[in-house]
Design a protein around this motif. Structure first.
Motif, short mmCIF file in Angstrom:
data_model
loop_
_atom_site.label_atom_id
_atom_site.label_comp_id
_atom_site.label_asym_id
_atom_site.label_seq_id
_atom_site.Cartn_x
_atom_site.Cartn_y
_atom_site.Cartn_z
N ALA A 215 1.29 5.73 -14.52
CA ALA A 215 1.00 6.95 -13.75
C ALA A 215 1.81 6.88 -12.48
CB ALA A 215 -0.48 7.01 -13.40
N ILE B 52 3.71 -4.03 -5.21
CA ILE B 52 5.03 -3.96 -4.55
C ILE B 52 6.10 -3.88 -5.63
CG2 ILE B 52 4.07 -5.42 -2.72
CD1 ILE B 52 5.92 -7.67 -3.72
N THR C 237 4.07 0.39 8.18
CA THR C 237 3.20 0.77 7.05
C THR C 237 1.77 0.30 7.28
OG1 THR C 237 5.07 0.72 5.53
CG2 THR C 237 2.90 0.58 4.54
N VAL D 297 0.86 -1.19 0.00
CA VAL D 297 0.00 0.00 0.00
C VAL D 297 0.89 1.24 0.00
CG1 VAL D 297 -2.11 0.99 0.96
CG2 VAL D 297 -1.50 -1.37 1.49
N GLY D 298 1.68 1.36 -1.05
CA GLY D 298 2.52 2.55 -1.21
C GLY D 298 1.80 3.56 -2.09
N LEU D 299 2.57 4.26 -2.92
CA LEU D 299 1.98 5.26 -3.81
C LEU D 299 0.85 4.66 -4.65
CD1 LEU D 299 2.00 8.03 -5.34
CD2 LEU D 299 3.61 6.97 -6.90
N ILE D 300 1.14 3.54 -5.31
CA ILE D 300 0.17 2.98 -6.25
C ILE D 300 -0.96 2.26 -5.51
CG2 ILE D 300 -0.15 1.41 -8.20
CD1 ILE D 300 1.52 3.88 -8.91
N SER E 231 6.05 -2.13 -13.18
CA SER E 231 6.45 -1.34 -14.35
C SER E 231 7.11 -2.20 -15.43
CB SER E 231 7.43 -0.25 -13.92
OG SER E 231 6.88 0.49 -12.86
N ARG F 157 4.42 -4.98 4.01
CA ARG F 157 5.49 -5.80 4.60
C ARG F 157 5.75 -5.43 6.06
NH1 ARG F 157 10.84 -5.09 1.25
NH2 ARG F 157 10.11 -2.96 1.64
N SER F 158 5.82 -4.15 6.36
CA SER F 158 6.22 -3.74 7.70
C SER F 158 5.01 -3.36 8.56
CB SER F 158 7.16 -2.53 7.63
OG SER F 158 6.46 -1.41 7.17
N GLY G 284 5.05 5.46 -0.60
CA GLY G 284 4.38 5.23 0.67
C GLY G 284 2.90 5.56 0.65
N PRO H 89 -0.37 0.47 -14.54
CA PRO H 89 -0.90 1.83 -14.68
C PRO H 89 0.28 2.78 -14.93
CG PRO H 89 -0.84 1.17 -12.36
CD PRO H 89 -0.31 0.01 -13.15
#
Ligand code: NAP
Length: 323
Positions: free
Chosen positions: A128, A75, A44, A15-18, A102, A40-41, A134, A126
């Motif tokens: 974008a 991820i 987060t 669950v970062g930027l994307i 990517s 993972r952590s 994060g 995506p």
């Protein structure tokens, strides 16, 4: 908000930027009934819960996918094979498994063998992003009018592909389908090579002994500043991209080196016609990108310009006052 959710339970792994942008957009659009998320952590996961990005935040990847009819792995590319191995035995029959990596060829090679029969694997990218990472960095509008490229392996159930395409459409993306290897070649030149060039030029400037660090920063408003934004992108993500898309990047790098050699020769020979013709062609490409709605027409990427400084009235004899 759409009338009927497209999926019952969306599991987000990472669950970062994307991942956080997908969560925000899917929630805002009512695209899914519920969202479970894991990262993972513990730090987060705690942040994801604080931000209220999911209905449930779960500790392990295996537990997160239970009962999910859509699983999206968000991820860095290098970890996707291991995650597929972890979640494979716990997936609900008939679930769609996707990702956002990517690079696509390596993802298909590393994830597909771990996904059992009856699971629909539809890799996606995506196109974008930003230079931030994060769960705090995401926003619901990230995918609006951006491309999302699906690379389903041959014989993938077309209904599953259409369902995932509809999901991305609801998030605002324009969806395109292509072969994984073709995706990797196209993205090598449109995204991976520009990042490598930015990483290189910012490093070169930093290492130049005669240009002090403070001068690099002080005068960075030239083209250099725009490279620094790209070169601030996440090191883990981009390390994985170059390792996973090695062949396509090396192919495009070879072509790039030939082209830069041609421009080098034109500069050495003082051949202004070659330079002018080349720069005219690239200017037209920029206009085409703006015309296609992939960037705003505002000059300098629409950065705000500071106001002119306040100045005291001009002293005589320049002032017209009293004349
Ligand atoms: P990010 O902001 O760094 O977030 C990565 C997330 O993945 C974090 O929540 C991280 O958790 C989690 N994670 C890492 N390894 C994991 C594992 N083994 N199991 C579970 N969770 C794990 O990354 P991002 O920018 O969203 O990028 C994610 C993917 O999107 C990459 O594959 C990238 O190629 C692709 N992509 C990125 C962009 C972009 O511009 N950033 C654009 C398009 C596609 P912790 O925080 O706990 O480590």
């Amino acid at each position: 908000m759409i009338a009927k959710p497209l999926f019952n339970r969306l599991a987000l792994i990472g669950v970062g930027l994307i991942g956080s942008s997908i969560a925000r957009a899917a929630r805002a659009q009512g695209a899914v009934r519920s969202i479970v998320a894991t990262a993972r952590s513990a730090a987060t996961r705690k942040r994801v819960a604080e931000l209220g990005l999911a209905d449930q935040v779960i500790e392990t990847n295996a537990a997160a996918v239970a009962g999910a009819d859509l699983v999206i792995v968000c991820i860095p590319v290098g970890g996707c094979g291991g995650v597929a191995r972890e979640i494979g035995p716990h997936l609900m029959p008939g679930a769609i498994v996707s990702d956002v990596g990517s690079v696509k060829g390596a993802i298909v090679r590393e994830m597909a063998p771990h996904l059992p029969a009856g699971i629909h694997f539809v890799p996606a990218h995506p196109v974008a992003g930003t230079e931030y990472s994060g769960p705090d960095a995401g926003f619901a509008e990230l995918f609006v009018n951006r491309w999302c490229i699906l690379t389903p392996p041959e014989n993938t159930d077309t209904h599953a592909v259409h369902r995932l395409a509809a999901f991305w459409g609801v998030l605002g993306a324009n969806v395109e389908t292509m072969a994984a290897d073709h995706h990797d070649l196209v993205l090598a030149v449109t995204s991976h090579l520009p990042h490598l060039i930015a990483y290189t030029i910012v490093g070169t400037a930093d290492e130049l002994s005669q240009v002090t660090r403070s001068e690099v920063l002080q005068f960075s408003a030239g083209g250099f500043r725009d490279f620094t934004r790209i070169a601030a992108s996440d090191p883990t993500m981009w390390r994985d991209v170059f390792l996973a898309n090695k062949d396509a990047v090396l192919e495009m790098l070879g072509r790039f080196n030939e082209d830069i050699a041609a421009l080098t020769r034109a500069i050495r020979r003082g051949d202004g016609d070659v330079l002018f013709e080349h720069f005219t062609r690239t200017r037209a490409i920029r206009k085409g990108i703006v015309a296609a709605g992939q960037d705003a027409p505002a000059p300098d990427f629409g950065r705000p310009h500071p106001a002119l400084p306040d100045v005291p009235p001009l002293p005589r004899p320049y002032t017209s006052e009293g004349e």
